[in-house]
Design a protein around this motif. Structure first.
Motif, mmCIF file in Angstrom:
data_model
loop_
_atom_site.group_PDB
_atom_site.id
_atom_site.type_symbol
_atom_site.label_atom_id
_atom_site.label_comp_id
_atom_site.label_asym_id
_atom_site.label_seq_id
_atom_site.Cartn_x
_atom_site.Cartn_y
_atom_site.Cartn_z
ATOM 1 N N ALA A 165 62.550 31.302 37.536
ATOM 2 C CA ALA A 165 61.572 32.357 37.515
ATOM 3 C C ALA A 165 60.187 31.754 36.890
ATOM 4 O O ALA A 165 59.109 32.351 37.279
ATOM 5 N N PRO A 166 60.056 30.825 35.924
ATOM 6 C CA PRO A 166 58.835 30.520 35.146
ATOM 7 C C PRO A 166 57.733 29.920 36.241
ATOM 8 O O PRO A 166 56.746 30.436 36.264
ATOM 9 N N TYR A 167 58.461 29.228 36.956
ATOM 10 C CA TYR A 167 57.684 28.659 38.074
ATOM 11 C C TYR A 167 57.035 29.542 39.154
ATOM 12 O O TYR A 167 55.906 29.501 39.674
ATOM 13 N N SER A 168 58.023 30.432 39.655
ATOM 14 C CA SER A 168 57.700 31.347 40.477
ATOM 15 C C SER A 168 56.772 32.340 40.071
ATOM 16 O O SER A 168 55.789 32.656 40.742
ATOM 17 N N LEU A 169 56.943 32.788 38.998
ATOM 18 C CA LEU A 169 55.965 33.823 38.300
ATOM 19 C C LEU A 169 54.528 33.069 38.181
ATOM 20 O O LEU A 169 53.451 33.715 38.454
ATOM 21 N N PHE A 170 54.497 31.965 37.909
ATOM 22 C CA PHE A 170 53.064 31.106 37.660
ATOM 23 C C PHE A 170 52.415 30.969 39.124
ATOM 24 O O PHE A 170 51.251 31.432 39.491
ATOM 25 N N VAL A 171 53.244 30.773 40.065
ATOM 26 C CA VAL A 171 52.849 30.628 41.649
ATOM 27 C C VAL A 171 52.351 31.914 42.156
ATOM 28 O O VAL A 171 51.375 32.171 42.553
ATOM 29 N N ALA A 172 53.061 32.960 41.559
ATOM 30 C CA ALA A 172 52.737 34.202 42.062
ATOM 31 C C ALA A 172 51.621 34.894 41.458
ATOM 32 O O ALA A 172 50.542 35.743 42.086
ATOM 33 N N ALA A 173 51.135 34.363 40.293
ATOM 34 C CA ALA A 173 50.193 34.649 39.667
ATOM 35 C C ALA A 173 48.879 33.809 40.010
ATOM 36 O O ALA A 173 47.623 34.226 40.418
ATOM 37 N N LEU A 174 49.012 32.682 40.036
ATOM 38 C CA LEU A 174 47.973 31.609 40.310
ATOM 39 C C LEU A 174 47.325 31.578 41.705
ATOM 40 O O LEU A 174 46.241 31.523 42.237
ATOM 41 N N GLY A 175 48.377 31.533 42.732
ATOM 42 C CA GLY A 175 48.012 31.367 44.269
ATOM 43 C C GLY A 175 47.071 32.472 44.560
ATOM 44 O O GLY A 175 45.900 32.108 44.935
ATOM 45 N N PRO A 176 47.439 33.738 44.554
ATOM 46 C CA PRO A 176 46.452 34.945 44.873
ATOM 47 C C PRO A 176 45.404 34.973 43.749
ATOM 48 O O PRO A 176 44.258 35.372 44.312
ATOM 49 N N GLY A 177 45.585 34.647 42.416
ATOM 50 C CA GLY A 177 44.613 34.817 41.541
ATOM 51 C C GLY A 177 43.273 33.938 41.717
ATOM 52 O O GLY A 177 42.279 34.204 41.771
ATOM 53 N N LEU A 178 43.603 32.759 42.228
ATOM 54 C CA LEU A 178 42.497 31.577 42.961
ATOM 55 C C LEU A 178 41.713 32.316 43.760
ATOM 56 O O LEU A 178 40.613 32.330 43.891
ATOM 57 N N PHE A 179 42.336 32.806 44.665
ATOM 58 C CA PHE A 179 41.707 33.355 45.636
ATOM 59 C C PHE A 179 40.740 34.615 45.411
ATOM 60 O O PHE A 179 39.626 34.660 45.622
ATOM 61 N N ASN A 180 41.431 35.455 44.443
ATOM 62 C CA ASN A 180 40.586 36.371 43.860
ATOM 63 C C ASN A 180 39.347 36.047 43.048
ATOM 64 O O ASN A 180 38.289 36.510 43.064
ATOM 65 N N LEU A 181 39.594 34.817 42.138
ATOM 66 C CA LEU A 181 38.333 34.153 41.589
ATOM 67 C C LEU A 181 37.261 33.654 42.551
ATOM 68 O O LEU A 181 36.124 34.018 42.216
ATOM 69 N N ALA A 182 37.954 33.138 43.705
ATOM 70 C CA ALA A 182 36.969 32.772 44.660
ATOM 71 C C ALA A 182 36.011 33.786 45.385
ATOM 72 O O ALA A 182 34.769 33.754 45.819
ATOM 73 N N ARG A 183 36.912 34.772 45.759
ATOM 74 C CA ARG A 183 36.083 36.045 46.617
ATOM 75 C C ARG A 183 35.898 37.253 46.328
ATOM 76 O O ARG A 183 35.034 38.126 46.443
ATOM 77 N N GLY A 184 36.733 37.731 44.955
ATOM 78 C CA GLY A 184 36.555 38.975 44.393
ATOM 79 C C GLY A 184 36.959 39.036 43.064
ATOM 80 O O GLY A 184 38.161 39.553 42.873
ATOM 81 N N ILE A 208 36.858 41.005 40.605
ATOM 82 C CA ILE A 208 37.126 42.137 40.181
ATOM 83 C C ILE A 208 38.606 42.232 40.197
ATOM 84 O O ILE A 208 39.119 42.850 39.324
ATOM 85 N N TRP A 209 39.308 41.699 41.097
ATOM 86 C CA TRP A 209 40.704 41.992 41.170
ATOM 87 C C TRP A 209 41.680 40.967 40.525
ATOM 88 O O TRP A 209 42.800 41.066 40.423
ATOM 89 N N PHE A 210 40.902 40.071 40.015
ATOM 90 C CA PHE A 210 41.775 39.016 39.353
ATOM 91 C C PHE A 210 42.629 39.311 38.142
ATOM 92 O O PHE A 210 43.824 38.990 38.066
ATOM 93 N N PRO A 211 42.267 40.211 37.196
ATOM 94 C CA PRO A 211 43.127 40.547 36.034
ATOM 95 C C PRO A 211 44.321 41.372 36.669
ATOM 96 O O PRO A 211 45.466 41.359 36.148
ATOM 97 N N PHE A 212 44.061 42.296 37.634
ATOM 98 C CA PHE A 212 45.109 43.096 38.405
ATOM 99 C C PHE A 212 46.191 42.273 38.848
ATOM 100 O O PHE A 212 47.453 42.217 38.771
ATOM 101 N N THR A 213 45.595 41.032 39.934
ATOM 102 C CA THR A 213 46.490 40.154 40.625
ATOM 103 C C THR A 213 47.440 39.472 39.611
ATOM 104 O O THR A 213 48.482 39.180 40.229
ATOM 105 N N ILE A 214 46.987 38.887 38.734
ATOM 106 C CA ILE A 214 47.717 37.933 37.746
ATOM 107 C C ILE A 214 48.736 38.757 37.106
ATOM 108 O O ILE A 214 49.745 38.099 36.629
ATOM 109 N N VAL A 215 48.781 40.184 37.213
ATOM 110 C CA VAL A 215 49.894 40.781 36.448
ATOM 111 C C VAL A 215 50.811 41.429 37.807
ATOM 112 O O VAL A 215 52.144 41.317 37.725
ATOM 113 N N ILE A 216 50.175 41.863 38.707
ATOM 114 C CA ILE A 216 51.018 42.525 39.755
ATOM 115 C C ILE A 216 51.755 41.771 40.530
ATOM 116 O O ILE A 216 52.991 41.890 40.956
ATOM 117 N N LYS A 217 51.108 40.578 41.103
ATOM 118 C CA LYS A 217 51.783 39.540 41.856
ATOM 119 C C LYS A 217 53.209 38.945 41.083
ATOM 120 O O LYS A 217 54.353 38.959 41.733
#
Length: 166
Positions: A51-70, A72-81
């Motif tokens: 779990a600790p690793y998968s939660l980190f992956v779930a936050a950071l993978g799409p979170g980095l995309f959001n930082l690069a492209r949008g 505004i979605w970053f804070p939501f993504t790092i909680v939701i994913k």
């Protein structure tokens, strides 16, 4: 120590794969959003990693995309994913072995849809913003479920979980 390093390396691989799956292989869904393989890979990571690793992956993978492209979605993504990743179990010899992992994609898609609906309400014009996003969120969820089952079935047929001792 060796297993910690192994999990870090696999986590880094999943973070990169998720970022690329969203960045390079997104298809517009016709409702202002897009369908991608990223959530499906989050689901797979959650069935393979502790779990600790998968939660980190779930936050950071799409979170980095959001930082690069949008951003505004970053804070939501790092909680939701990461909340989506919590639906899955890494128990069992196969990804689709535990019944939980056959139900989890539906729960995770529901979490994604519900929480991004609320995020859209918060960011864009209240209920109208949430309702406008709903069709795209549902399409993304259904696509993620389908992609997950295809990927998980292929990995289970190849014996990947046992082969890599995850």
């Amino acid at each position: 120590m060796q297993s910690h390093l192994r999990y870090l390396v696999i986590s880094a691989m999943f973070i990169a794969l998720i970022f690329l799956a969203i960045f390079q292989f997104s298809v517009p869904n016709g409702f202002g959003g897009f369908i991608h393989f990223g959530d499906s890979l989050i689901f797979v990571a959650a069935t393979l990693l502790p779990a600790p690793y998968s939660l980190f992956v779930a936050a950071l993978g799409p979170g980095l995309f959001n930082l690069a492209r949008g951003p505004i979605w970053f804070p939501f993504t790092i909680v939701i994913k990461p909340l989506m990743a919590l639906c899955f179990s890494r128990n069992g010899e196969r990804i689709l072995g535990p019944i939980r992992n056959r139900i989890a994609p539906f729960l995770a898609a529901g979490i994604n849809t519900g929480l991004y609906f609320l995020a859209n309400m918060f960011l864009f014009d209240g209920w109208a913003g949430g309702v406008a996003a709903l069709p795209g969120l549902v399409i993304q969820g259904v696509g993620s479920i389908i992609f997950f089952f295809i990927i998980a079935f292929a990995l289970d047929m190849s014996g990947a979980k046992k082969r890599f001792e995850l």
